[in-house]
Design an enzyme around this catalytic site. Structure first.
Site, short mmCIF file in Angstrom:
data_model
loop_
_atom_site.label_atom_id
_atom_site.label_comp_id
_atom_site.label_asym_id
_atom_site.label_seq_id
_atom_site.Cartn_x
_atom_site.Cartn_y
_atom_site.Cartn_z
N PRO A 60 0.83 -1.21 0.00
CA PRO A 60 0.00 0.00 0.00
C PRO A 60 0.86 1.26 0.00
CG PRO A 60 -0.56 -1.44 1.85
CD PRO A 60 0.64 -2.01 1.21
N GLU A 76 -24.25 9.16 17.16
CA GLU A 76 -22.92 8.65 17.54
C GLU A 76 -23.02 7.77 18.79
OE1 GLU A 76 -20.48 8.81 15.59
OE2 GLU A 76 -21.37 10.29 14.23
N ASP A 84 -22.57 5.53 6.47
CA ASP A 84 -22.78 4.27 7.19
C ASP A 84 -23.45 3.24 6.28
OD1 ASP A 84 -21.80 5.46 9.42
OD2 ASP A 84 -23.76 5.90 10.30
N HIS A 107 -23.89 4.29 17.67
CA HIS A 107 -22.72 3.52 17.23
C HIS A 107 -21.96 3.00 18.45
CE1 HIS A 107 -22.91 4.39 13.02
NE2 HIS A 107 -22.72 5.70 13.15
N GLY A 124 6.75 2.69 2.73
CA GLY A 124 8.20 2.79 2.75
C GLY A 124 8.92 2.07 1.63
#
Ligand code: ADP
Ligand code: MG
Ligand code: ZN
Length: 663
Positions: A238, A461, A535, A464, A242
């Site tokens: 990804p 929230e 969501d 969740h 590095g």
């Protein structure tokens, strides 16, 4: 942090050049245009016949002087300033400025000087004019005028050609160098400051590339037993993990010449340039062998050649890729050239590039794990002034899923935040702020939200948070906020377990937590809002993945329509029948309904705690896992984030670290 400043931008410093030839070119062009413009308002002198002139203009008394150019057999008539008005219509409004206004040509049998003298004598005194006889020696004037236009064309051509040449190529090279490779050559290790010490974690990858360096240093050791030295290695992973850094470290440590270029350097708007650059690169490399060639972002050229040519084909890129394949075949495996390449899109690379004998080795670089993140933090904290009692191990725990580049960013951001607060050292809170900011974007306290909306967001929230806390298989919540940030109005931070496999139960519980926000709105307000868009998107994608990729639905069974080769175009032809498609849709709906039911059950059963949490959120805007524990009690089953964060593994003191702190 009401008005947060922009991140300071570093201006790349341009290498200074002694003299800029192009400013000269611009100057010449400018002068040329100015000259043309100045002349554009005037007309050329009008041609007359001698017989005409003799009886009309010359006798009219309007003539100021007559210049006879002997070697051109040409007479030029200059009118008096006062008489110009009279002749205006002859010039169509554009009279020649300053003259000559008329001219005439005479044959060489004609003795102009004598005739002119005669004429002058016959005129009355007030109509007399001066007669000047000249010889034009210089031919340069007309020649320069003739050359000016083509010259300017040529200059313009150069100007337009300039951007097409490699911009990074520096001052050298003319337009005839387009086909030359743009590779940067690092001959001595001293040019590159990066070493393996700067690359934290990635132990396996480091080992592999170290071996490659070793191949070049003592090839005998490996070939003595009949083995062949690999031709190339491909770093895959990804973005920000590095890969480029590792290649730079190889350049810094290899002690052999190191050619570095990016895949996009091959791509140019001229046909055939890419292929010729590949050829040139390999020719140079062979001259310098043993050496390493590094091609970064190789997907720019290595993208799979399209099967349906003519539709999306890009001939130029394909030619370049073909040349690359040919060159990689073209040199023997022991010729001392090793090719390193990096990409984050190994899936789209052409299969021919990946076959054994080209990039024999693929080195996978993954997102760093807990221990590796700690190491990376240590590398990037080297230059940062930390508070004296600073504990660095919490940083790695707080940053699951971060890449090395994200971590470097966190460290820098934390230092900037501390500096903005005029601190002399960087503290834990600065790092927490930096992490939040990188995960969620800038805080936007100025965003206008009505109290009503704020209540809805808090309940969303809290929904969740409650569901994820109470379901044992969901990801444990770290904190939840209703401070608007970036695009979102509120956010919940989870601590993903670093797991390689996910079970159906985990997926279902996570889906319930995801829909928990919308369910909370239903319960409290009796109506729903658009706030659940992302969501629902996530939920739908996950449900489809469960059914069509992971074989997690009983009705569809253990089938997977996942296509790892990426060659099938799912948009045009689905690999299943209409009947199956219907079944898939039904199953997806069933899964989501099930998640909805779970969330609804959890929230109604724990209504009291859920409301308490929402109230706390409204009051404080940020709620942490400790608060959830205080409301609902410790997590049953699954991971307890509080326990994980509290865990004080003794971190053995690193010698270099203590040295840093004293310095
Ligand atoms: P990519 O894999 O996309 O080529 P880079 O090599 O360009 O990523 O990494 C970007 C930056 O992230 C590096 O310059 C470095 O500061 C930091 N970084 C990434 N991985 C590591 C690592 N393993 N150790 C130290 N720093 C790292
Ligand atoms: Mg890179
Ligand atoms: Zn939500």
């Amino acid at each position: 942090m009401a008005n947060e400043g922009q991140r300071p931008q570093q201006r790349p410093q341009r290498p200074k050049r002694g003299f800029n030839w192009f400013s000269l070119v611009y100057l010449v062009l400018l002068l040329g245009f100015a000259y043309m413009w100045m002349n554009s308002g005037t007309a050329d002198p009008l041609k007359k016949e001698w017989m005409d002139v003799k009886d009309t203009i010359l006798t009219s008394g309007d003539v100021d002087k007559l210049v006879y150019v002997r070697n051109e057999r040409k007479g030029e008539i200059y009118l008096k300033q006062s008489a110009l008005e009279k002749y205006k219509n002859q010039f169509g409004g554009r009279e020649p400025k300053g003259g000559p206004h008329f001219y005439f040509l005479v044959s060489d049998k004609f003795d102009a000087e004598e005739q002119l003298d005669k004429l002058a004598e016959s005129l009355p005194a007030e109509a007399r004019f001066r007669v000047i006889v000249e010889e034009h020696k210089s031919y340069w004037g007309p020649i320069i005028e003739w050359l000016l236009f083509p010259l300017m064309l040529l200059l313009m051509f150069f100007l337009f050609m300039r951007p097409m040449r490699g911009m990074g190529g520096g001052a050298g090279g003319g337009i005839f160098n387009v086909g030359k490779s743009q590779a940067k050559l690092y001959e001595k290790a001293g040019n590159v400051k990066v070493t393996f010490k700067d690359v934290a974690g990635m132990e396996e990858a480091k080992l592999e590339v170290k071996e490659i360096v070793d191949f070049l240093k003592n090839p005998k050791k490996y070939t003595a037993l009949g083995g062949k030295i690999p031709k190339g290695a491909l770093l895959v992973g990804p973005p920000g993990t590095g890969k480029t850094l590792l290649a730079k470290a190889v350049a810094g440590e290899a002690e052999v010449p190191f050619f570095s270029m990016s895949g996009s350097d091959f791509v140019e708007m001229f046909v055939g340039v890419g292929a010729s650059r590949v050829r040139d690169l390999f020719r140079q490399a062979k001259e310098k062998a043993p050496c390493i060639v590094f091609i970064d972002e190789i997907d720019a050229v290595g993208r799979a050649r399209s099967k349906n040519a003519g539709f999306t084909s890009n001939d130029e890129r394909e030619n370049t890729l073909n040349q690359l394949l040919t060159e990689m075949d073209g040199f023997g495996s022991n010729s001392g050239v090793i090719i390193l390449a990096a990409t984050n899109r190994a899936d789209i690379l052409d299969k021919a590039l990946m076959r054994a004998g080209r990039f024999d080795r693929q080195i996978h670089v993954d997102l760093p794990e807990l221990k590796e993140r700690l190491e990376i933090f240590k590398v990037h904290l080297r230059g940062i002034k930390l508070a004296p009692d600073f504990q660095i191990d919490f940083l790695a725990k707080q940053t699951p899923g971060f890449s090395g580049a994200d971590i470097a960013n966190v460290c820098n951001e934390a230092a900037l935040i501390a500096a903005r607060k005029n601190k002399t050292v960087v503290e834990k809170q600065d790092f927490l702020d930096a992490i939040d900011r990188i995960v969620g974007g800038l805080e936007r306290k100025s965003k206008i939200i009505t109290p009503e909306e704020k209540k809805t967001i808090a309940h969303h929230e809290a929904g969740h948070a409650t569901v994820s806390w109470l379901l044992p298989n969901a990801n444990p919540l770290l904190k939840v906020t209703i401070i608007p940030r970036g695009q979102s109005l509120g956010a919940a931070w989870y601590l993903p377990e670093e797991r390689q496999l996910t079970t159906t139960e985990q997926m279902m519980d996570e889906m319930a937590a995801t829909i928990g926000g919308r369910v909370a709105e239903e319960i409290v307000n009796g109506r729903i809002s658009t706030g659940a868009l992302s969501d629902l998107e996530k939920l739908t994608k996950q449900a489809y993945a469960m059914v069509t990729y992971f074989g997690m639905s009983e009705k569809i069974g253990n089938l997977s329509y996942y296509d790892s080769t990426g060659s099938r175009d799912m948009a045009f032809s689905k690999p299943y029948s209409e009947k199956t498609a219907e079944m898939i849709d039904d199953e997806v709906k069933r899964l989501i309904d099930q998640a909805h039911a779970t969330a609804l059950q959890v929230l109604t059963e724990n209504r009291e705690g859920f409301e308490k949490l929402a109230a706390l959120l409204l009051e404080r805007e940020v709620v942490f896992s400790e608060d959830l524990e205080a409301i609902f009690g410790p997590r049953k089953g699954g991971v307890d984030p509080n326990k994980l964060l509290r865990e004080d593994e003794p971190v053995e003191p690193q010698p270099e670290e203590t040295a840093e702190k004293e310095a």
